[in-house]
Scaffold this motif. Structure first.
Motif, PDB file in Angstrom:
ATOM      1  N   LEU A 116       0.721  -1.214  -0.065  1.00 16.57           N
ATOM      2  CA  LEU A 116       0.105  -0.108   0.176  1.00 16.57           C
ATOM      3  C   LEU A 116       0.886   1.234  -0.039  1.00 16.57           C
ATOM      4  N   ASN A 117       0.360   2.218  -0.886  1.00 17.94           N
ATOM      5  CA  ASN A 117       1.401   3.560  -0.918  1.00 17.94           C
ATOM      6  C   ASN A 117       0.833   4.228   0.464  1.00 17.94           C
ATOM      7  N   VAL A 118       1.777   4.013   1.399  1.00 23.16           N
ATOM      8  CA  VAL A 118       1.698   4.919   2.687  1.00 23.16           C
ATOM      9  C   VAL A 118       2.831   5.280   2.834  1.00 23.16           C
ATOM     10  N   TYR A 119       3.173   6.761   2.770  1.00 21.20           N
ATOM     11  CA  TYR A 119       4.472   7.369   2.980  1.00 21.20           C
ATOM     12  C   TYR A 119       4.448   8.423   4.027  1.00 21.20           C
ATOM     13  N   ASN A 120       3.453   8.799   4.863  1.00 31.91           N
ATOM     14  CA  ASN A 120       3.501   9.686   5.753  1.00 31.91           C
ATOM     15  C   ASN A 120       2.526   9.558   6.851  1.00 31.91           C
ATOM     16  N   GLN A 121       2.774  10.338   8.036  1.00 29.26           N
ATOM     17  CA  GLN A 121       1.839  10.289   9.049  1.00 29.26           C
ATOM     18  C   GLN A 121       0.387  10.526   8.803  1.00 29.26           C
ATOM     19  N   HIS A 122       0.139  11.241   7.935  1.00 31.79           N
ATOM     20  CA  HIS A 122      -1.516  11.583   7.624  1.00 31.79           C
ATOM     21  C   HIS A 122      -1.788  10.508   6.867  1.00 31.79           C
ATOM     22  N   ASP A 123      -1.098   9.605   6.208  1.00 32.23           N
ATOM     23  CA  ASP A 123      -1.700   8.387   5.541  1.00 32.23           C
ATOM     24  C   ASP A 123      -2.086   7.481   6.455  1.00 32.23           C
ATOM     25  N   LEU A 124      -1.150   7.282   7.662  1.00 31.97           N
ATOM     26  CA  LEU A 124      -1.142   6.477   8.782  1.00 31.97           C
ATOM     27  C   LEU A 124      -2.575   6.818   9.483  1.00 31.97           C
ATOM     28  N   GLN A 125      -2.656   8.082   9.903  1.00 28.78           N
ATOM     29  CA  GLN A 125      -3.826   8.658  10.579  1.00 28.78           C
ATOM     30  C   GLN A 125      -5.146   8.351   9.825  1.00 28.78           C
ATOM     31  N   TYR A 126      -5.256   8.259   8.631  1.00 25.09           N
ATOM     32  CA  TYR A 126      -6.309   8.115   7.761  1.00 25.09           C
ATOM     33  C   TYR A 126      -6.569   6.592   8.178  1.00 25.09           C
ATOM     34  N   LEU A 127      -5.612   5.796   7.754  1.00 22.56           N
ATOM     35  CA  LEU A 127      -5.780   4.263   7.853  1.00 22.56           C
ATOM     36  C   LEU A 127      -6.069   3.904   9.346  1.00 22.56           C
ATOM     37  N   TYR A 128      -5.339   4.480  10.283  1.00 21.81           N
ATOM     38  CA  TYR A 128      -5.772   4.254  11.874  1.00 21.81           C
ATOM     39  C   TYR A 128      -7.263   4.326  12.242  1.00 21.81           C
TER      40      TYR A 128
ATOM     41  N   ASN B  66       1.128  14.315  -7.937  1.00 19.11           N
ATOM     42  CA  ASN B  66       0.734  12.739  -7.834  1.00 19.11           C
ATOM     43  C   ASN B  66       1.870  12.197  -7.224  1.00 19.11           C
ATOM     44  N   THR B  67       2.663  12.549  -6.701  1.00 19.97           N
ATOM     45  CA  THR B  67       3.655  11.726  -5.663  1.00 19.97           C
ATOM     46  C   THR B  67       3.206  11.532  -4.165  1.00 19.97           C
ATOM     47  N   PHE B  68       3.999  11.156  -3.452  1.00 18.32           N
ATOM     48  CA  PHE B  68       3.449  10.907  -2.114  1.00 18.32           C
ATOM     49  C   PHE B  68       4.322  11.862  -1.053  1.00 18.32           C
ATOM     50  N   ALA B  69       3.454  12.346  -0.244  1.00 18.19           N
ATOM     51  CA  ALA B  69       4.188  13.633   0.680  1.00 18.19           C
ATOM     52  C   ALA B  69       5.198  12.928   1.512  1.00 18.19           C
ATOM     53  N   ARG B  73       8.178  16.929   5.404  1.00 20.74           N
ATOM     54  CA  ARG B  73       7.789  18.401   4.590  1.00 20.74           C
ATOM     55  C   ARG B  73       6.563  18.090   4.062  1.00 20.74           C
ATOM     56  N   ALA B  74       5.569  17.435   4.589  1.00 19.67           N
ATOM     57  CA  ALA B  74       4.283  17.090   3.886  1.00 19.67           C
ATOM     58  C   ALA B  74       3.750  18.563   3.475  1.00 19.67           C
ATOM     59  N   GLN B  75       4.085  19.599   4.105  1.00 22.60           N
ATOM     60  CA  GLN B  75       3.529  21.046   3.732  1.00 22.60           C
ATOM     61  C   GLN B  75       3.679  21.372   2.282  1.00 22.60           C
ATOM     62  N   VAL B  76       4.790  20.860   1.713  1.00 22.35           N
ATOM     63  CA  VAL B  76       5.174  21.163   0.643  1.00 22.35           C
ATOM     64  C   VAL B  76       4.039  20.795  -0.524  1.00 22.35           C
ATOM     65  N   TRP B  77       3.763  19.583  -0.135  1.00 24.04           N
ATOM     66  CA  TRP B  77       2.523  19.012  -1.045  1.00 24.04           C
ATOM     67  C   TRP B  77       1.178  19.643  -0.829  1.00 24.04           C
ATOM     68  N   PHE B  78       0.951  19.996   0.443  1.00 25.88           N
ATOM     69  CA  PHE B  78      -0.047  20.935   0.699  1.00 25.88           C
ATOM     70  C   PHE B  78      -0.306  22.139   0.258  1.00 25.88           C
ATOM     71  N   SER B  95      -2.605  11.267  -6.065  1.00 29.01           N
ATOM     72  CA  SER B  95      -2.551   9.527  -5.532  1.00 29.01           C
ATOM     73  C   SER B  95      -2.607   9.571  -4.159  1.00 29.01           C
ATOM     74  N   ASN B  96      -1.907  10.443  -3.608  1.00 33.67           N
ATOM     75  CA  ASN B  96      -1.782  10.208  -2.074  1.00 33.67           C
ATOM     76  C   ASN B  96      -2.786  10.645  -1.229  1.00 33.67           C
ATOM     77  N   ILE B  97      -3.245   9.551  -0.239  1.00 35.72           N
ATOM     78  CA  ILE B  97      -4.137   9.892   0.855  1.00 35.72           C
ATOM     79  C   ILE B  97      -4.183  11.221   1.375  1.00 35.72           C
ATOM     80  N   ALA B  98      -2.910  11.625   1.864  1.00 30.69           N
ATOM     81  CA  ALA B  98      -2.691  12.982   2.577  1.00 30.69           C
ATOM     82  C   ALA B  98      -3.093  13.991   1.768  1.00 30.69           C
ATOM     83  N   VAL B  99      -2.576  14.131   0.290  1.00 26.57           N
ATOM     84  CA  VAL B  99      -3.191  15.195  -0.457  1.00 26.57           C
ATOM     85  C   VAL B  99      -4.341  15.175  -0.865  1.00 26.57           C
ATOM     86  N   LEU B 100      -4.807  13.991  -1.088  1.00 29.88           N
ATOM     87  CA  LEU B 100      -6.301  14.085  -1.274  1.00 29.88           C
ATOM     88  C   LEU B 100      -7.247  14.423  -0.234  1.00 29.88           C
ATOM     89  N   GLU B 101      -6.879  14.072   0.973  1.00 30.86           N
ATOM     90  CA  GLU B 101      -7.523  14.528   2.167  1.00 30.86           C
ATOM     91  C   GLU B 101      -7.470  16.068   2.453  1.00 30.86           C
TER      92      GLU B 101
END
Lengths: 290, 330
Positions: A116-128, B66-69, B73-78, B95-101
């Motif tokens: 699964l493409n999980v690369y940062n803490q925000h992804d983890l929070q969502y999945l948690y 469309n890369t993964f944060a 430095r996730a703020q760069v993607w945001f 594509s990234n959950i963090a970016v989509l959210e």
């Protein structure tokens, strides 16, 4: 840190699988992953067989997790995935977001697999929030990347809310393709593959023209040519990692469970010549540090 | 049916718009972009000019983040998402959950397309991403036509498919071959087989291409030497030197066009942001004619030889294929 035994990535005859698990179930692994995650055509053991095996193993006091298919294309594969998710007894390792959806929409807790493409803490929070109990780090990430994610989890207040597992030993899954590379190497079309990957119980080697080991073809999956070995990196995992996975490619792989256990604190280092550990050290995955 | 063309530069964007693209897709000059190559992409001034040019000609602009944060430095993607909104992008491809959210929470009006890098190949995977309010899914190139058709039945979201360009044989967003060899992958730095690791050596055995010193291929004088994208190398499998993973061919779906149209695929994507403005111009011109022709009458549509000839000249390895679409897999 606990130790897990990854599901068999290669296609073995039924009897060989049973022989393997006769040994594995009495090994020191705390968790055993079972099932088929590479190709839906591999049916030497069907889901019910895996469930039976799982019951047997869990009676030994071990946690059993069912691994699910990583690349889904056909509707029939989605139907099988639903059955895996609805097994009602064992935790499921979701190796595709389809599985995460099927599990979380029924409020069933899950393990988030390494593909699964999980690369940062925000992804983890969502999945948690969706029910993730354990996260398996993507194989291309490093100790530094993991440390950054854990710092991020602390800021979000989700540190220690789920376990973190890292691949410690074995050939690394690097890619999933539209075609069956093993069938192609025998000049067979994918839809008439004759399940020929059963003839390559440790994968088929892809070397450079200079003889350098590059990759292993394993059906639709491409694995690292070298096995990764983080045995001497274990002391640096303390405080970051809850579980380390041994991915077996033979019966002998089980001995690494013991070797890993002995070197948890760095007291019994082992030569890792011919292995790789680059990803953990933030350099090319095929490299070796130490 | 939309014609969506690649814009790796302002010149390519203008070429695409001039040749009748309904929309262009582009990315920023940083690692939020899965085509993060030296000399490509847009600085702020070019972005503003490009969006203005597209909008003046009634073309839409899709921005790919469309890369993964990265965790530190996730703020760069945001910030990238906010930037896309600020310049007036019509669509964000992510594509990234963090970016989509982040986009769904902060910019609910922004149209979201699920990038091919999210590897959504089934209705259940699409449903995982649906809560972010995505309108369209860009399908991975691993699916057969029948599988695309099945998905069309099983989801109410719009589907976009790759119609032409370089062929990625691996499920996009799930390939680490590049980082295994170089430490850098599409997911982490936005580049596959990055140019800074490429070396060419003229030797007695032929012209060698290397990636981070690993021999990828060796070419004889009569052979066309391609860029050492590592999955397209020639390797040794039990003594046989072969394209063990992928032949250096390109995707060309011209002959599938009526079927894709009748199926209700909403957009055809042309790959190639890393290619020249001349490539974008020519490929957009051909596909504009083809799409106009199919929309006029899909039953009498036929592929013109001149289209295929023009496209073949633009293709990697000069060979084209229908890729996985042609397979009979259900």
């Amino acid at each position: 840190m606990k130790l897990s035994l990854g599901n068999l990535l290669f296609f073995w005859p039924q009897q060989q699988v049973h022989d393997f698990y006769d040994h594995a179930k009495t090994s020191i692994a705390d968790t055993l992953y079972l099932g088929e995650s590479v190709c839906s055509k591999r049916r030497e053991l069907k889901l019910n067989d895996w469930l039976e095996l799982g019951k047997d193993i869990s009676q030994q006091g071990k946690q059993v997790v069912l691994s699910s298919l990583a690349l889904l294309e056909a509707k029939s594969e989605l139907a099988v995935l639903k059955k895996v998710c609805d097994n009602g007894e064992f935790l499921v390792e979701a190796n595709d977001f389809a599985a995460v959806h099927l599990l979380s929409s029924q409020h069933i807790p899950f393990v988030a697999g390494a593909s699964l493409n999980v690369y940062n803490q925000h992804d983890l929070q969502y999945l948690y929030k969706k029910g993730m109990q354990r996260w398996v780090m993507p194989v291309e990430l490093s100790k530094d990347w993991l440390s950054d994610m854990i710092e991020g989890c602390k800021e979000l207040g989700i540190h220690k809310k789920f376990e973190i597992e890292v691949y410690g030993f074995g050939h690394l899954p690097l890619a999933y393709g539209a075609r069956c590379f093993t069938a192609r190497s025998e000049n067979r079309p994918k839809d008439d593959c004759n399940l020929c990957c059963i003839n390559y119980p440790q994968g088929r080697h892809i070397d450079s023209q200079e003889g350098e080991e590059l990759f292993l073809m394993n059906g639709i999956q491409t694995l690292s040519g070298k096995a990764q070995n983080l045995i001497n990196d274990l002391p640096h995992m303390q405080g970051l990692v809850d579980m380390v996975r041994i991915n077996p490619h033979s019966l002998e792989s089980l001995t690494w469970l013991t070797l890993f256990k002995q070197n948890m604190q760095g007291k019994a280092p082992v030569s890792t010549k011919d292995y790789c550990n680059g990803y953990w050290h933030k350099i090319p995955g095929m490299s070796l540090v130490g | 049916m939309e014609l969506l063309a690649p814009a790796g530069s302002l010149a390519a964007l203008k070429a695409a718009v001039d040749e009748g693209a309904d929309a262009v897709y582009l990315g920023f000059k940083d690692d939020t972009n899965a085509r993060h190559f030296a000399g490509l992409n847009f600085n702020d001034r070019q972005l503003n000019q490009g969006v203005q040019y597209a909008h003046d000609h009634n073309a839409h602009v899709h921005v790919a983040i469309n890369t993964f944060a990265h965790p530190n430095r996730a703020q760069v993607w945001f910030d990238g998402v906010k930037h896309a909104v600020d310049i007036g992008a019509n669509v964000l491809i992510a594509s990234n959950i963090a970016v989509l959210e982040y986009a769904a929470t902060h910019f609910p009006q922004l149209e979201l397309h699920l990038s091919v890098q999210a590897s959504a190949t089934s209705s259940a995977a699409i449903n995982f991403f649906k809560p972010f309010g995505i309108k369209r899914v860009v399908l991975p190139r691993v699916l057969s036509f029948q599988q695309v058709a099945n998905l069309k039945q099983d989801t109410d979201l719009d589907l976009e498919v790759f119609a032409f360009g370089s062929l990625c044989i691996m499920a996009e967003g799930r390939c680490y071959l590049s980082s295994y060899m170089t430490g850098e992958s599409p997911n982490t730095v936005g580049a596959c087989s990055p140019a800074k690791y490429v070396r060419w050596n003229d030797t007695e055995q032929g012209l060698e291409s290397r990636l981070n010193n690993v021999l990828i291929d060796r070419f004889q004088e009569d052979e066309k030497a391609g860029y050492p994208t590592l999955c397209k190398g020639r390797f040794n499998v039990d003594g046989k030197i072969t394209h063990a993973l992928e032949e250096p061919t390109s995707l060309n779906t011209l002959e599938l066009l009526p079927k894709l149209y009748k199926l209700g695929v909403c957009s055809l994507k042309i790959e190639g942001r890393q290619r020249s403005p001349a490539y974008t111009r020519q490929v957009t011109r051909v596909w504009r004619q083809a799409i106009d022709s199919v929309m006029k009458n899909p039953d009498t549509f036929h592929t013109q030889d001149s289209w295929n000839q023009q496209l073949a000249q633009l293709s990697e390895g000069s060979q084209t294929t229908l890729g996985a679409y042609a397979r009979q897999w259900q």
